[in-house]
Write a protein that holds these residues in place. Structure first.
Motif: not given
Length: 159
Positions: A85-101
């Motif tokens: 769950s923690e890695a999934f949370s980080k992945k979602l956070a990383d996606v949003t800061v990578s320019g995906y909305s």
């Protein structure tokens, strides 16, 4: 942030609808959640491999029509990457800061997901080797998305 869940087949069970409605409501403070239910093809009882492939391709075409060109697509597939769950949370956070909305999750039909949709995916994710009913998987996924946002907030929900 916009989160889209594309699923094949209709949700029928009230208890699952209620659970999904609850987590969708909770998620609304973090993201706009859209659930798109697509028609599933009827599979003949003793369908051939060719018939199954045609069904998967038809469902894949419907899925492809709902995916935006700039969506970050996560396909749920048994061969996908398993994340805590923690890695999934980080992945979602990383996606949003990578320019995906827009993040789009895809849950295929009972026969699986068209290989073209898997190729389009930015990520394939698995919740383990167990086979779960697709309707139940929707609830599990939405709860995990909510959990991911709560982890990002440092909330005790995850404990």
């Amino acid at each position: 942030m916009n989160i889209k869940l594309i699923t094949v087949g209709k949700l029928k069970e009230k208890y699952l609808k209620d659970g999904i409605a609850e987590y969708t409501k909770r998620l609304s403070r973090f993201a706009k959640m859209e659930i798109i239910e697509l028609i599933d093809e009827k599979t003949p009882e003793k369908a051939s491999i060719a018939q199954n492939n045609q069904i998967i391709a038809k469902e894949g075409g419907r899925i492809a029509e709902k995916i935006g060109p700039r969506d970050f697509v996560i396909v749920l597939a048994i061969e996908g990457k398993q994340l805590a769950s923690e890695a999934f949370s980080k992945k979602l956070a990383d996606v949003t800061v990578s320019g995906y909305s827009d993040i789009t999750f895809v849950i295929g039909g009972s026969l699986g997901i068209d290989p073209l949709i898997k190729q389009r995916a930015n990520m394939k994710m698995s919740f383990g080797l167990l086979t779960l009913p697709h309707q139940l998987m929707r609830l599990v996924l939405i709860e995990q998305i909510y959990r991911a946002f709560m982890i990002q907030q440092g909330s005790p929900y995850h404990k």
